[in-house]
Design an enzyme around this catalytic site. Structure first.
Site, PDB file in Angstrom:
ATOM      1  N   TYR A 165       0.877   0.383  -8.593  1.00  0.00           N
ATOM      2  CA  TYR A 165       2.175   0.291  -9.257  1.00  0.00           C
ATOM      3  C   TYR A 165       2.153   0.931 -10.644  1.00  0.00           C
ATOM      4  O   TYR A 165       3.159   1.441 -11.104  1.00  0.00           O
ATOM      5  CB  TYR A 165       2.597  -1.183  -9.418  1.00  0.00           C
ATOM      6  CG  TYR A 165       3.357  -1.758  -8.254  1.00  0.00           C
ATOM      7  CD1 TYR A 165       2.809  -1.776  -6.985  1.00  0.00           C
ATOM      8  CD2 TYR A 165       4.617  -2.313  -8.438  1.00  0.00           C
ATOM      9  CE1 TYR A 165       3.488  -2.329  -5.924  1.00  0.00           C
ATOM     10  CE2 TYR A 165       5.306  -2.864  -7.381  1.00  0.00           C
ATOM     11  CZ  TYR A 165       4.744  -2.869  -6.129  1.00  0.00           C
ATOM     12  OH  TYR A 165       5.428  -3.420  -5.084  1.00  0.00           O
ATOM     13  N   LYS A 174      -8.866  -4.052   1.278  1.00  0.00           N
ATOM     14  CA  LYS A 174      -9.106  -3.028   2.299  1.00  0.00           C
ATOM     15  C   LYS A 174     -10.452  -2.392   1.977  1.00  0.00           C
ATOM     16  O   LYS A 174     -10.562  -1.182   1.742  1.00  0.00           O
ATOM     17  CB  LYS A 174      -7.936  -2.016   2.285  1.00  0.00           C
ATOM     18  CG  LYS A 174      -7.934  -1.027   3.435  1.00  0.00           C
ATOM     19  CD  LYS A 174      -7.569  -1.644   4.780  1.00  0.00           C
ATOM     20  CE  LYS A 174      -7.748  -0.629   5.906  1.00  0.00           C
ATOM     21  NZ  LYS A 174      -7.580  -1.219   7.250  1.00  0.00           N
ATOM     22  N   ASP A 202      -4.892  -5.598   6.965  1.00  0.00           N
ATOM     23  CA  ASP A 202      -4.187  -5.476   8.259  1.00  0.00           C
ATOM     24  C   ASP A 202      -4.393  -6.737   9.094  1.00  0.00           C
ATOM     25  O   ASP A 202      -3.454  -7.266   9.692  1.00  0.00           O
ATOM     26  CB  ASP A 202      -4.632  -4.205   9.015  1.00  0.00           C
ATOM     27  CG  ASP A 202      -6.134  -3.993   9.039  1.00  0.00           C
ATOM     28  OD1 ASP A 202      -6.869  -4.734   8.348  1.00  0.00           O
ATOM     29  OD2 ASP A 202      -6.592  -3.092   9.761  1.00  0.00           O
ATOM     30  N   ASP A 237       2.767  -7.571  -2.586  1.00  0.00           N
ATOM     31  CA  ASP A 237       4.195  -7.295  -2.411  1.00  0.00           C
ATOM     32  C   ASP A 237       4.571  -7.378  -0.936  1.00  0.00           C
ATOM     33  O   ASP A 237       5.528  -8.042  -0.543  1.00  0.00           O
ATOM     34  CB  ASP A 237       4.501  -5.893  -2.966  1.00  0.00           C
ATOM     35  CG  ASP A 237       5.958  -5.527  -2.775  1.00  0.00           C
ATOM     36  OD1 ASP A 237       6.821  -6.364  -3.064  1.00  0.00           O
ATOM     37  OD2 ASP A 237       6.223  -4.393  -2.322  1.00  0.00           O
ATOM     38  N   ASP A 275       6.578 -10.735   1.319  1.00  0.00           N
ATOM     39  CA  ASP A 275       7.824 -10.627   2.108  1.00  0.00           C
ATOM     40  C   ASP A 275       7.597 -11.112   3.532  1.00  0.00           C
ATOM     41  O   ASP A 275       8.444 -11.787   4.122  1.00  0.00           O
ATOM     42  CB  ASP A 275       8.319  -9.169   2.161  1.00  0.00           C
ATOM     43  CG  ASP A 275       9.353  -8.858   1.080  1.00  0.00           C
ATOM     44  OD1 ASP A 275       9.231  -9.456  -0.020  1.00  0.00           O
ATOM     45  OD2 ASP A 275      10.254  -8.036   1.324  1.00  0.00           O
TER      46      ASP A 275
HETATM   47  C1  IPM Z   1       8.993  -7.819  -5.759  1.00  0.00           C
HETATM   48  C2  IPM Z   1       9.841  -6.588  -5.640  1.00  0.00           C
HETATM   49  C3  IPM Z   1       9.420  -5.596  -6.712  1.00  0.00           C
HETATM   50  C4  IPM Z   1       7.969  -5.255  -6.467  1.00  0.00           C
HETATM   51  C5  IPM Z   1      10.276  -4.332  -6.787  1.00  0.00           C
HETATM   52  C6  IPM Z   1      11.736  -4.655  -6.998  1.00  0.00           C
HETATM   53  C7  IPM Z   1       9.778  -3.386  -7.859  1.00  0.00           C
HETATM   54  O1  IPM Z   1       9.755  -6.051  -4.368  1.00  0.00           O
HETATM   55  O2  IPM Z   1       9.031  -8.477  -6.820  1.00  0.00           O
HETATM   56  O3  IPM Z   1       8.289  -8.144  -4.809  1.00  0.00           O
HETATM   57  O4  IPM Z   1       7.667  -4.380  -5.661  1.00  0.00           O
HETATM   58  O5  IPM Z   1       7.114  -5.872  -7.095  1.00  0.00           O
HETATM   59 MG    MG Z   2       8.619  -7.226  -3.003  1.00  0.00          MG
END
Ligand code: IPM
Ligand code: MG
Length: 345
Positions: free
Chosen positions: A137, A179, A212, A236, A240
């Site tokens: 990042y 990884k 993975d 990240d 999700d």
């Molecule tokens: C999160 C989001 C952010 C990230 C984006 C909006 C930059 O997806 O907080 O998980 O990738 O960290």
């Molecule tokens: Mg995110």
């Protein structure tokens, strides 16, 4: 009197911030709040997603509560144009918020809202500890002659400090995700995490998992996990994925913490949901749970934090469902339902 900066941002951000302020004023009436723009709203007002002034007021606050940034209006692949996400990344880097905590605890009332079978997710209670200010990042980026580069780098001390956060938060085990079969940063990660474990936290179980494989186990055996420790981009993606265990990404809060004397940033994991912005139907529960994390980690008010979490659980048990959870409750109705449960505590 604690001073809190609110950053509503874009999309549904302002709506869920209004809801969060109703909750905050009810449970912590002594808190002083001040609102500032960030993300797309800040690009429109100032030409940049985060101004130096906003960063400075955040630095001087006791905590920062952010809703969401981004939207199609500011979508671009032009590297010279500002993007809303730069506001979030600028806050993380500018406040030194290297530790991102994302608890994933499906509420029993929502077991059947998850796309996964109930017997898979029952009793899941895990915490993703994501490194937040390093890795790909924040490495050097470039684009030249049809070639693009994103550098991924980690220093030993960046890995040590996030590893300590993970071990300290663990009840039984830390699963470190990397990884290491391919990436050099991952090999340094694995070595460093093992050393911090052996020297400082030998009583906690430590296992290493390739990313993975971790992605697969997260949906096949989520109960297995206690703390998942991982680098910025893997965290990240995995967080999700983990969000779907709770039935909706609209349920997941997060805390981003730095050194003890710097303010933390508290925000829901979900985005700005531009498709439903302005309709008053956004699910405010992840924002409420982020307020609870702020009360606990930012202001040291554990009892009030627990009361908010319990009120959210009980509202769901009593049948509260916003649209993302298959129901019809509006943002305001969801807020009323949680406030009503709080009055009963
Ligand atoms: C999160 C989001 C952010 C990230 C984006 C909006 C930059 O997806 O907080 O998980 O990738 O960290
Ligand atoms: Mg995110």
């Amino acid at each position: 009197m604690p001073r809190i900066i609110t950053l509503p941002g874009d999309g549904i951000g302002p709506e869920i911030t209004t809801a969060a302020l109703r909750l905050l004023h009810a449970v912590a009436p002594d808190c002083e709040t001040e609102e500032h723009v960030v993300g797309g709203a800040s690009i429109d007002a100032h030409g940049t997603a985060l101004t130096d002034e906003t960063l400075a007021v955040c630095r001087g606050a006791d905590a920062v509560l952010l809703a969401a940034v981004g939207g199609p209006k500011w979508d671009t692949t032009d590297p010279d144009k500002p993007r809303p996400e730069q506001g979030l990344l600028g806050l993380r880097k500018g406040l030194g918020l290297f530790a991102n905590l994302r608890p994933v605890r499906p509420v029993p009332a929502l077991y059947d809202a998850s796309p996964l079978k109930r017997d898979r997710i029952e009793r899941t209670d895990l915490l993703v500890v994501r490194e937040l200010t390093g890795g790909i990042y924040f490495g050097a980026k470039s684009r030249e002659n049809g070639r693009a580069v994103d550098e991924c780098a980690y220093d030993t001390h960046e890995i040590e400090r996030i590893a300590r956060v993970a071990f300290a938060a663990a009840r039984s085990r830390v699963t470190s995700v990397d990884k290491a079969n391919v990436l050099e940063t991952s090999r340094l990660w694995r070595e460093t995490v093992s050393r911090v474990h052996d020297e400082e936290f030998p009583a906690v179980l430590l296992e290493h998992l390739l990313v993975d494989n971790a992605a697969m186990q997260l949906v096949s055996a989520p109960r297995h996990f206690d703390v998942i420790l991982t680098e910025n981009m893997f965290g990240d993606i995995l967080s999700d994925e983990a969000a779907m265990l709770t039935g909706s990404i609209g349920m997941l809060p997060s805390a981003s913490l730095g050194e003890p004397d710097t303010p933390g940033l508290f925000e829901p994991v979900h985005g700005s949901a531009p498709d439903i912005a302005g309709e008053g139907v956004a699910n405010p529960l992840a924002m409420f749970l982020s307020v609870a994390m702020m009360l606990r980690h930012g202001l040291g008010r554990d009892a009030v934090a627990a009361a908010v979490e319990s009120a959210v659980d009980r509202a769901l048990e009593a049948g509260l469902r916003t649209r993302d959870l298959g129901g019809e409750a509006t943002t305001a109705e969801a807020t009323d339902a949680v406030l009503a449960q709080l009055e009963r505590t």
